[in-house]
Design an enzyme around this catalytic site. Sequence first.
Site, short mmCIF file in Angstrom:
data_model
loop_
_atom_site.label_atom_id
_atom_site.label_comp_id
_atom_site.label_asym_id
_atom_site.label_seq_id
_atom_site.Cartn_x
_atom_site.Cartn_y
_atom_site.Cartn_z
N GLY A 15 -8.40 4.99 -5.93
CA GLY A 15 -7.15 4.44 -5.43
C GLY A 15 -7.19 4.32 -3.93
O GLY A 15 -7.98 4.99 -3.25
N GLN A 55 -4.47 3.16 4.69
CA GLN A 55 -5.86 3.58 4.81
C GLN A 55 -6.78 2.45 5.28
O GLN A 55 -7.92 2.70 5.67
CB GLN A 55 -6.38 4.11 3.47
CG GLN A 55 -5.70 5.39 3.04
CD GLN A 55 -6.27 5.89 1.74
OE1 GLN A 55 -5.87 5.46 0.67
NE2 GLN A 55 -7.26 6.77 1.82
N CYS A 103 -10.08 12.15 -0.89
CA CYS A 103 -9.37 11.04 -0.27
C CYS A 103 -10.38 10.24 0.54
O CYS A 103 -11.19 10.82 1.26
CB CYS A 103 -8.28 11.58 0.65
SG CYS A 103 -7.37 10.29 1.53
N LEU A 104 -10.34 8.91 0.42
CA LEU A 104 -11.32 8.09 1.14
C LEU A 104 -11.16 8.21 2.66
O LEU A 104 -12.09 7.91 3.40
CB LEU A 104 -11.22 6.63 0.71
CG LEU A 104 -11.61 6.36 -0.77
CD1 LEU A 104 -11.42 4.90 -1.12
CD2 LEU A 104 -13.06 6.79 -1.04
N HIS A 156 -0.60 11.06 -4.89
CA HIS A 156 -1.45 11.04 -3.70
C HIS A 156 -1.25 9.73 -2.91
O HIS A 156 -1.07 9.74 -1.69
CB HIS A 156 -2.92 11.19 -4.13
CG HIS A 156 -3.91 11.17 -3.01
ND1 HIS A 156 -4.66 12.27 -2.65
CD2 HIS A 156 -4.29 10.18 -2.17
CE1 HIS A 156 -5.45 11.95 -1.63
NE2 HIS A 156 -5.25 10.68 -1.31
N GLU A 157 -1.27 8.61 -3.63
CA GLU A 157 -1.18 7.31 -2.95
C GLU A 157 0.24 7.04 -2.42
O GLU A 157 0.39 6.49 -1.33
CB GLU A 157 -1.64 6.17 -3.87
CG GLU A 157 -3.06 6.32 -4.43
CD GLU A 157 -4.15 6.48 -3.37
OE1 GLU A 157 -3.92 6.15 -2.19
OE2 GLU A 157 -5.24 6.96 -3.72
N HIS A 199 0.68 8.61 0.84
CA HIS A 199 0.12 7.83 1.96
C HIS A 199 1.17 6.86 2.52
O HIS A 199 1.22 6.63 3.73
CB HIS A 199 -1.09 7.01 1.50
CG HIS A 199 -2.39 7.75 1.54
ND1 HIS A 199 -2.90 8.32 2.69
CD2 HIS A 199 -3.31 7.99 0.57
CE1 HIS A 199 -4.07 8.88 2.42
NE2 HIS A 199 -4.35 8.70 1.14
ZN ZN Z 1 -5.97 9.36 0.10
#
Ligand code: ZN
Length: 169
Positions: free
Chosen positions: A45, A50, A92-93, A134-135, A138
């Site tokens: 995701g 991000q 997390c990316l 999580h997303e 963000h």
């Molecule tokens: Zn993340």
Amino acid sequence: MVLRIFKYPERVLEQPGEPVTEFDADLRKLVADMFETTYASKGIGLAAPQVGVSKRIIVIDLSLGKDPAQKLVLINPEVILTEGKQYEEEGCLSFPDIREKVVRAAKVRIRAQDENGKWFEMDGEELLARAFQHEIDHLDGIVFIFRMSALKRNLTLRKIRKMQREGTW
Ligand SMILES: [Zn+2]
């Protein structure tokens, strides 16, 4: 097009995203690029902040690009119901190589718009519930280290600072 992923502590990651109001070709292009970026990074995701875009847009695909039916686009999403608790490892990316256990609701119901602006509701549990939470965090400028215990957050921040000094972050 694969986009650059912004890493912590870049400022855009801690800014709340703006609601999307135009459901146009630019939005569809950004969504397509966000999927491509997610697959290129082997993530499940990605949220628009991000990739440096401060807007309320999320893509999720638990199949890592293997099953088109699992592609989810969430525009202006909100969590409307939560149930139970889970405590599992997350990554997390924007935090490469960091994995830590984080407390999340076990089940969530979200409400979101699709790429055409149509509202829908969806339930998620386990991994999907974690991805939703999580997303959506963000989009509110909350990165997952702030869901960790203070002890784990401090250890993680120390690890990041060490990698920054070594030039590996
Ligand atoms: Zn993340």
